[in-house]
Design a protein around this motif. Structure first.
Motif, PDB file in Angstrom:
ATOM      1  N   MET A  47      32.452  32.665 -16.370  1.00 38.69           N
ATOM      2  CA  MET A  47      31.653  33.680 -15.657  1.00 38.69           C
ATOM      3  C   MET A  47      31.737  35.012 -16.384  1.00 38.69           C
ATOM      4  SD  MET A  47      32.555  32.708 -11.673  1.00 38.69           S
ATOM      5  CE  MET A  47      31.636  34.049 -10.908  1.00 38.69           C
ATOM      6  N   HIS A  50      29.644  34.755 -19.620  1.00 33.84           N
ATOM      7  CA  HIS A  50      28.200  34.737 -19.379  1.00 33.84           C
ATOM      8  C   HIS A  50      27.743  35.914 -18.510  1.00 33.84           C
ATOM      9  CE1 HIS A  50      28.863  30.519 -20.637  1.00 33.84           C
ATOM     10  NE2 HIS A  50      27.614  30.583 -21.064  1.00 33.84           N
ATOM     11  N   ASN A  51      28.674  36.825 -18.216  1.00 35.13           N
ATOM     12  CA  ASN A  51      28.359  37.994 -17.389  1.00 35.13           C
ATOM     13  C   ASN A  51      27.726  37.576 -16.066  1.00 35.13           C
ATOM     14  OD1 ASN A  51      28.433  40.770 -16.929  1.00 35.13           O
ATOM     15  ND2 ASN A  51      26.318  41.044 -17.604  1.00 35.13           N
ATOM     16  N   SER A  52      28.258  36.499 -15.481  1.00 38.07           N
ATOM     17  CA  SER A  52      27.763  35.987 -14.206  1.00 38.07           C
ATOM     18  C   SER A  52      28.775  36.308 -13.115  1.00 38.07           C
ATOM     19  CB  SER A  52      27.547  34.472 -14.278  1.00 38.07           C
ATOM     20  OG  SER A  52      27.248  33.947 -12.999  1.00 38.07           O
ATOM     21  N   TRP A  53      28.364  37.078 -12.116  1.00 38.68           N
ATOM     22  CA  TRP A  53      29.269  37.441 -11.028  1.00 38.68           C
ATOM     23  C   TRP A  53      28.989  36.642  -9.768  1.00 38.68           C
ATOM     24  CZ3 TRP A  53      33.364  40.798 -11.609  1.00 38.68           C
ATOM     25  CH2 TRP A  53      33.398  41.503 -12.819  1.00 38.68           C
ATOM     26  N   TYR A  57      30.390  28.844 -13.965  1.00 41.60           N
ATOM     27  CA  TYR A  57      30.042  28.041 -15.134  1.00 41.60           C
ATOM     28  C   TYR A  57      31.180  27.079 -15.428  1.00 41.60           C
ATOM     29  CZ  TYR A  57      25.907  30.691 -16.589  1.00 41.60           C
ATOM     30  OH  TYR A  57      24.657  31.250 -16.669  1.00 41.60           O
ATOM     31  N   PRO A  62      25.887  26.487 -15.903  1.00 44.57           N
ATOM     32  CA  PRO A  62      26.054  26.847 -14.486  1.00 44.57           C
ATOM     33  C   PRO A  62      26.131  25.587 -13.642  1.00 44.57           C
ATOM     34  CG  PRO A  62      23.782  27.171 -15.180  1.00 44.57           C
ATOM     35  CD  PRO A  62      24.547  26.818 -16.420  1.00 44.57           C
ATOM     36  N   ALA A 236      19.971  31.985  -6.958  1.00 43.78           N
ATOM     37  CA  ALA A 236      20.363  32.061  -8.363  1.00 43.78           C
ATOM     38  C   ALA A 236      20.476  30.687  -9.003  1.00 43.78           C
ATOM     39  CB  ALA A 236      21.700  32.804  -8.485  1.00 43.78           C
ATOM     40  N   HIS A 237      20.897  29.682  -8.212  1.00 41.54           N
ATOM     41  CA  HIS A 237      21.057  28.328  -8.758  1.00 41.54           C
ATOM     42  C   HIS A 237      20.767  27.330  -7.648  1.00 41.54           C
ATOM     43  CE1 HIS A 237      23.457  25.058 -10.948  1.00 41.54           C
ATOM     44  NE2 HIS A 237      22.446  25.381 -11.725  1.00 41.54           N
TER      45      HIS A 237
END
Length: 477
Positions: A47, A50-53, A57, A62, A236-237
Motif C-alpha cells: 500500500m 502504490h500510494n494506496s490508503w 495490495y 489490488p 475503489a475496487h
C-alpha cells in the motif's frame, strides 16, 4: 509528606520497565510469520509502495482478500515511512497499542478500586499469555489495536454512565468507529454488553439516551464511518462488498479456516497460556455480580461486558484463540477489583505481599516467553526460507539474484523480497524456474529432492532445512 505524595503520583513510571521488557524488547528478533502476520506485512508495504490508503495490495495487485479495514495498515505505513521496510516498523503499532492498554488498565483500576488494584490489573495483563504474543502484542496483526480501541469503548461508556452527557456518547461512537476501522464488525462486539448492562442496572437512562443530540451524532460516527468506508472501498475496487458479506455471514454459519469445536474457547481459556488468570477472573466476575457495593457499580459493568463478549464471540462458527484478546483487559480489571476486595479484608501490606508473590512466577515466564521467539518444529520447517531471508536482511550477506523455490502461500517471502530490494538486493520467488548458474534457496524437502535429482549442484549455504544450491548443470547433459 511532599516527597511521598510526589512518589505516589509518578510511581506509575516504574510500570514502563516491565512494559519495555515484555512488549518492546527484541521486537524485531524474529522473522515475519506465516499467514496473518505476513498478510499485514505485505499489505502495508505494498500500500505504501502504490500510494494506496484504501485498497490493500498483495504481490503487486489490488485484492479484496481479507475484510479488515486499514487503520492498522495506516499506522504501519507511517512507521515504514519513518523507519524503513523492516519488522520493527510493522510490529510497533501493536506493541504501542498493547502498552497503552496496560497503562489504561492501571489508571482505570487505580481510580476505581485503589492504587494496589491498579498495579495488580496492569501486572495481570502484562503476564497474560494471550495478550503478549506474536499474534497480538508482539505481532503485526490488528488484534492488539482492536483490544485497545475496545477498551476505549469501555471507558467512554463508563463516562456516560457517570455523567450522561453528549460528549461521552460521542466519544463512545468515535471509539466504536475506530474499532470498526481496525477489525471490521468485531469492533461492535462490546455493544451487546452495554445494552444488557443498561437494561439490568441503568434502565432509567435509556429513554434519556434517545433524547440526547450526542446519541445521534454518535450513531452518525459509529455507523456512518463504517458505511462510508465500505462504500469507498467498493467504489475503489468492486467486489469488496459481496466478499465482505460472504466472509462475515459465513463466519457464523461455517468455520472459515481450521475447524474448532463449540467448546474451543473453554478449552483455550483453560489451556496453559490462559488458565493462570482465567480461574481468578471468573471468581472475580461471580463476586462482582453478587456484590452489593453500589458506588459506581463499575465492577458489574465490566463483568457483564466480559460475559456478553464471550457469549457473542462463541456464536460464530469461526473460532481462533486470538479473538479472545479484547476480553483479557476486562479479566485484568476484574482481578484488580477482586484484589481490592481482598485488600479490604486483609490490609494493604499483606495484600501487597500477596500480589507480589502472585506476579513473580508469571512475570518470569512471560519474560522468557516474550524473548524466546521460538517456532514450533512443524512451523519451523515451513518457514525456514523466510528465516534465512530475515537473517540475510539483517547481515551483510550477498544474496543478490537468489531464486527462492516455493509452492503454497508466499506472504513472508514477498515481504522479504521488498525488504531486500530496499537494501539494494534483488531476489525472485518461483515455483520452478532453474537454469545453470543460478543460486537457489529451497526448504521444501520435495523441491530439494527434485533439484538434486535433476541438476548437478553445490551446497553453498544452509540454515537448518533451508539450503542454498549453486546450479552447475542439468544431469544427463
Amino acid at each position: 509528606m511532599t516527597t511521598s505524595r510526589s512518589y505516589k503520583e509518578w510511581s506509575w513510571l516504574l510500570l514502563t520497565i516491565p512494559i519495555y521488557l515484555f512488549i518492546f524488547l527484541k521486537l524485531d528478533s524474529f522473522p515475519v510469520r506465516l499467514w496473518d502476520e505476513s498478510y499485514f506485512a505485505v499489505h502495508a508495504t505494498e500500500m505504501m509502495m502504490h500510494n494506496s490508503w484504501l485498497v490493500p495490495y498483495f504481490d503487486g495487485s489490488p485484492i479484496n482478500l481479507g475484510t479488515k479495514p486499514p487503520l492498522q495498515s495506516w499506522i504501519q505505513i507511517l512507521f515504514l515511512k519513518t523507519l524503513g521496510i523492516n519488522e520493527l516498523a510493522l510490529r510497533l503499532p501493536s506493541a504501542i497499542a498493547a502498552a497503552l492498554s496496560v497503562l489504561m488498565v492501571f489508571f482505570f483500576a487505580k481510580r476505581e478500586f485503589g492504587t494496589l488494584a491498579g498495579w495488580l490489573g496492569a501486572g495481570v495483563l502484562l503476564t497474560s499469555g494471550g495478550f503478549i504474543h506474536y499474534h497480538t502484542g508482539r505481532g503485526m496483526e490488528a488484534d492488539a489495536l482492536l483490544a485497545f480501541t475496545m477498551l476505549l469503548q469501555l471507558l467512554a461508556f463508563k463516562r456516560f454512565l457517570a455523567k450522561e452527557d453528549n460528549a461521552s456518547v460521542v466519544l463512545l461512537g468515535s471509539a466504536i468507529a475506530l474499532s470498526f476501522l481496525t477489525k471490521s464488525v468485531a469492533g461492535f462486539l462490546f455493544v451487546p454488553g452495554m445494552a444488557v448492562y443498561l437494561m439490568l442496572y441503568k434502565r432509567e437512562s435509556i429513554p434519556k439516551l434517545f433524547t440526547m443530540k450526542g446519541f445521534y451524532v454518535a450513531l452518525g460516527i459509529g455507523l456512518g464511518i463504517p458505511v462510508l468506508y465500505i462504500a469507498l472501498r467498493e467504489s475503489a475496487h468492486p467486489g469488496f462488498l459481496s466478499f465482505m458479506f460472504e466472509r462475515h455471514i459465513g463466519r457464523y454459519t461455517e468455520a472459515m479456516g481450521y475447524f474448532k469445536s463449540n467448546d474451543h474457547y473453554i478449552k483455550t481459556l483453560t489451556s496453559a497460556r490462559f488458565v493462570q488468570w482465567t480461574s481468578i477472573a471468573l471468581v472475580a466476575i461471580y463476586v462482582a455480580l453478587k456484590d452489593r457495593y453500589k458506588e459506581g457499580n463499575v465492577q458489574k459493568l465490566i463483568a457483564v461486558m466480559a460475559i456478553s463478549f464471550l457469549l457473542v464471540l462463541n456464536l460464530s462458527s469461526t473460532r481462533y484463540e486470538h479473538y479472545l484478546n479484547p476480553v483479557l483487559p476486562l479479566f485484568a480489571l476484574m482481578i484488580a477489583y477482586l484484589g481490592a476486595r481482598v485488600s479490604n479484608a486483609m490490609g494493604d501490606k499483606q495484600t501487597m505481599i500477596m500480589v507480589a508473590l502472585l506476579l513473580v512466577l508469571p512475570s518470569i515466564r512471560m519474560f522468557g516467553k516474550s524473548q524466546a521467539n521460538y517456532m514450533e518444529s512443524g512451523h519451523a520447517k515451513d518457514e525456514m526460507s523466510a528465516r534465512y531471508l530475515w537473517q540475510a536482511s539483517k547481515s551483510d550477506k550477498d544474496i543478490d539474484g537468489l531464486k527462492v523455490m516455493h509452492k503454497g502461500f508466499s506472504g513472508a517471502l514477498i515481504f522479504y523480497k521488498h525488504k531486500l530490494e530496499s537494501q539494494g538486493q534483488s531476489i525472485q520467488i518461483t515455483n520452478w524456474d532453474i537454469h545453470p548458474g543460478d543460486k537457489v534457496l529451497a526448504s521444501n524437502s520435495e523441491m530439494k529432492a527434485k533439484i538434486r535429482t535433476g541438476y548437478s549442484v553445490d551446497t553453498i549455504d544452509q540454515l537448518e532445512n533451508a539450503i542454498v544450491y549453486y546450479i552447475k548443470a542439468k544431469r544427463n547433459e
